[in-house]
Write a protein that holds these residues in place. Sequence first.
Motif, mmCIF file in Angstrom:
data_model
loop_
_atom_site.group_PDB
_atom_site.id
_atom_site.type_symbol
_atom_site.label_atom_id
_atom_site.label_comp_id
_atom_site.label_asym_id
_atom_site.label_seq_id
_atom_site.Cartn_x
_atom_site.Cartn_y
_atom_site.Cartn_z
ATOM 1 N N SER A 297 6.328 6.660 1.685
ATOM 2 C CA SER A 297 5.962 6.097 2.990
ATOM 3 C C SER A 297 5.525 7.174 3.972
ATOM 4 N N ALA A 298 5.889 8.424 3.708
ATOM 5 C CA ALA A 298 5.441 9.526 4.554
ATOM 6 C C ALA A 298 3.954 9.820 4.335
ATOM 7 N N GLN A 299 3.402 9.295 3.223
ATOM 8 C CA GLN A 299 1.993 9.534 2.902
ATOM 9 C C GLN A 299 1.123 8.299 3.105
ATOM 10 N N ALA A 300 1.734 7.157 3.350
ATOM 11 C CA ALA A 300 0.965 5.912 3.487
ATOM 12 C C ALA A 300 1.676 4.972 4.437
ATOM 13 N N GLU A 301 0.905 4.167 5.146
ATOM 14 C CA GLU A 301 1.499 3.228 6.086
ATOM 15 C C GLU A 301 2.312 2.157 5.365
ATOM 16 N N GLN A 302 1.785 1.681 4.242
ATOM 17 C CA GLN A 302 2.487 0.694 3.443
ATOM 18 C C GLN A 302 2.312 1.026 1.964
ATOM 19 N N VAL A 303 3.216 0.481 1.150
ATOM 20 C CA VAL A 303 3.262 0.837 -0.264
ATOM 21 C C VAL A 303 3.111 -0.420 -1.119
ATOM 22 N N ILE A 304 2.321 -0.303 -2.176
ATOM 23 C CA ILE A 304 2.271 -1.328 -3.218
ATOM 24 C C ILE A 304 3.214 -0.872 -4.326
ATOM 25 N N ILE A 305 4.142 -1.713 -4.716
ATOM 26 C CA ILE A 305 5.090 -1.359 -5.771
ATOM 27 C C ILE A 305 4.760 -2.146 -7.032
ATOM 28 N N VAL A 306 4.587 -1.419 -8.122
ATOM 29 C CA VAL A 306 4.432 -2.020 -9.443
ATOM 30 C C VAL A 306 5.735 -1.777 -10.187
ATOM 31 N N GLY A 307 6.429 -2.846 -10.548
ATOM 32 C CA GLY A 307 7.696 -2.709 -11.256
ATOM 33 C C GLY A 307 7.654 -3.412 -12.589
ATOM 34 N N HIS A 308 8.089 -2.708 -13.631
ATOM 35 C CA HIS A 308 8.168 -3.314 -14.959
ATOM 36 C C HIS A 308 9.621 -3.612 -15.297
ATOM 37 N N SER A 309 9.908 -4.852 -15.660
ATOM 38 C CA SER A 309 11.238 -5.268 -16.104
ATOM 39 C C SER A 309 12.292 -4.905 -15.054
ATOM 40 N N MET A 310 13.248 -4.037 -15.373
ATOM 41 C CA MET A 310 14.241 -3.654 -14.373
ATOM 42 C C MET A 310 13.569 -3.086 -13.132
ATOM 43 N N ILE B 27 6.371 -2.306 2.800
ATOM 44 C CA ILE B 27 5.782 -2.718 1.537
ATOM 45 C C ILE B 27 4.626 -3.687 1.775
ATOM 46 N N ASP B 28 3.471 -3.343 1.233
ATOM 47 C CA ASP B 28 2.293 -4.208 1.351
ATOM 48 C C ASP B 28 2.393 -5.388 0.392
ATOM 49 N N SER B 29 2.745 -5.105 -0.854
ATOM 50 C CA SER B 29 2.730 -6.142 -1.877
ATOM 51 C C SER B 29 3.466 -5.644 -3.116
ATOM 52 N N LEU B 30 3.712 -6.582 -4.037
ATOM 53 C CA LEU B 30 4.420 -6.282 -5.276
ATOM 54 C C LEU B 30 3.588 -6.704 -6.473
ATOM 55 N N VAL B 31 3.680 -5.915 -7.540
ATOM 56 C CA VAL B 31 3.182 -6.322 -8.851
ATOM 57 C C VAL B 31 4.403 -6.360 -9.762
ATOM 58 N N LEU B 32 4.767 -7.547 -10.202
ATOM 59 C CA LEU B 32 6.007 -7.764 -10.946
ATOM 60 C C LEU B 32 5.663 -8.053 -12.404
ATOM 61 N N VAL B 33 6.011 -7.115 -13.268
ATOM 62 C CA VAL B 33 5.611 -7.174 -14.673
ATOM 63 C C VAL B 33 6.847 -7.463 -15.534
ATOM 64 N N ALA B 34 6.831 -8.590 -16.244
ATOM 65 C CA ALA B 34 7.940 -8.953 -17.138
ATOM 66 C C ALA B 34 9.269 -8.900 -16.391
ATOM 67 N N THR B 35 9.356 -9.660 -15.330
ATOM 68 C CA THR B 35 10.523 -9.623 -14.444
ATOM 69 C C THR B 35 11.705 -10.363 -15.070
ATOM 70 N N PRO B 36 12.840 -9.690 -15.295
ATOM 71 C CA PRO B 36 13.958 -10.295 -16.031
ATOM 72 C C PRO B 36 14.878 -11.161 -15.167
ATOM 73 N N ARG C 179 -6.212 -5.652 -2.255
ATOM 74 C CA ARG C 179 -5.319 -5.272 -1.154
ATOM 75 C C ARG C 179 -5.958 -4.181 -0.282
ATOM 76 N N LEU C 180 -6.670 -3.256 -0.905
ATOM 77 C CA LEU C 180 -7.324 -2.177 -0.151
ATOM 78 C C LEU C 180 -8.466 -2.732 0.696
ATOM 79 N N LYS C 181 -9.235 -3.633 0.136
ATOM 80 C CA LYS C 181 -10.345 -4.224 0.903
ATOM 81 C C LYS C 181 -9.818 -5.025 2.092
ATOM 82 N N ARG C 182 -8.680 -5.663 1.895
ATOM 83 C CA ARG C 182 -8.093 -6.456 2.977
ATOM 84 C C ARG C 182 -7.731 -5.558 4.160
ATOM 85 N N ASP C 183 -7.272 -4.355 3.852
ATOM 86 C CA ASP C 183 -6.902 -3.442 4.918
ATOM 87 C C ASP C 183 -8.143 -2.821 5.569
#
Length: 241
Positions: free
Chosen positions: A63-76, A92-101, A237-241
């Motif tokens: 967050s010190a390098q960007a105003e908001q963060v996109i998080i990509v999380g796999h499983s856990m 947090i700008d948005s989430l990418v949730l991959v194989a969410t348990p 998400r980048l174009k939206r900003d």
Amino acid sequence: MLLHGFTGNPETLGPLAAPLRALGLPVAMPLLRGHGGPSPEALGAVRWPDWVADGAAALEQLSAQAEQVIIVGHSMGALVALQLAADHGASIDSLVLVATPIQLASPLAPGRPLQRLRPLVQRLLRRWPIPKTYRDPSLAIHDSSYDWSPMAPLISFLEFGAHTRARLGEVSCPALILQSHADPVVLDASVPLLCAGLATPAAEKRVVWFERSGHELVLDLEGPAVVATVMEFVGERLKRD
């Protein structure tokens, strides 16, 4: 920020790093506590709040390098991402949730047949095997994830899904949800549970299904299509900003 799964390491999300950096984005790939060691014994004293704390520390640095963060999380890592979104939504700008348990296939998981036997199993067994679930077995050769876990952190991981599910209503940011029908670890039922629980407006929840990949969506048979789907979302998400 790219968050790996239980018994995994940042390499499981490696194919996403270069295209994200090519867009000029800072990328963090934290190694969550207990992972990446010479032996799974490194997980022994680790519990799910430790992984959330590691994610929070990485989020603060990024967050010190960007105003908001996109998080990509796999499983856990997706569970960690959801916890961070509940606790630090403004960052947090948005989430990418991959194989969410949210609902695991494991018989020991919450809501599964052997859930009540977990204390007994934990007393009787010292470790639990973690098979590599690639639909193309040749791809598993290069996977350096642990192939077993001590019982205590495994039970903590199983409990983590229930804790996270209870907090879904605190998450309202846009979310891309990726899941494979061929995943032997996460049940398809996780997706409707996730969609119903998130407070994210319906128009900002997107589900993309894959058909042939195992649990390691980014590295398995449909990996290139998974990466392309994530990059398309990030581009939007980048174009939206």
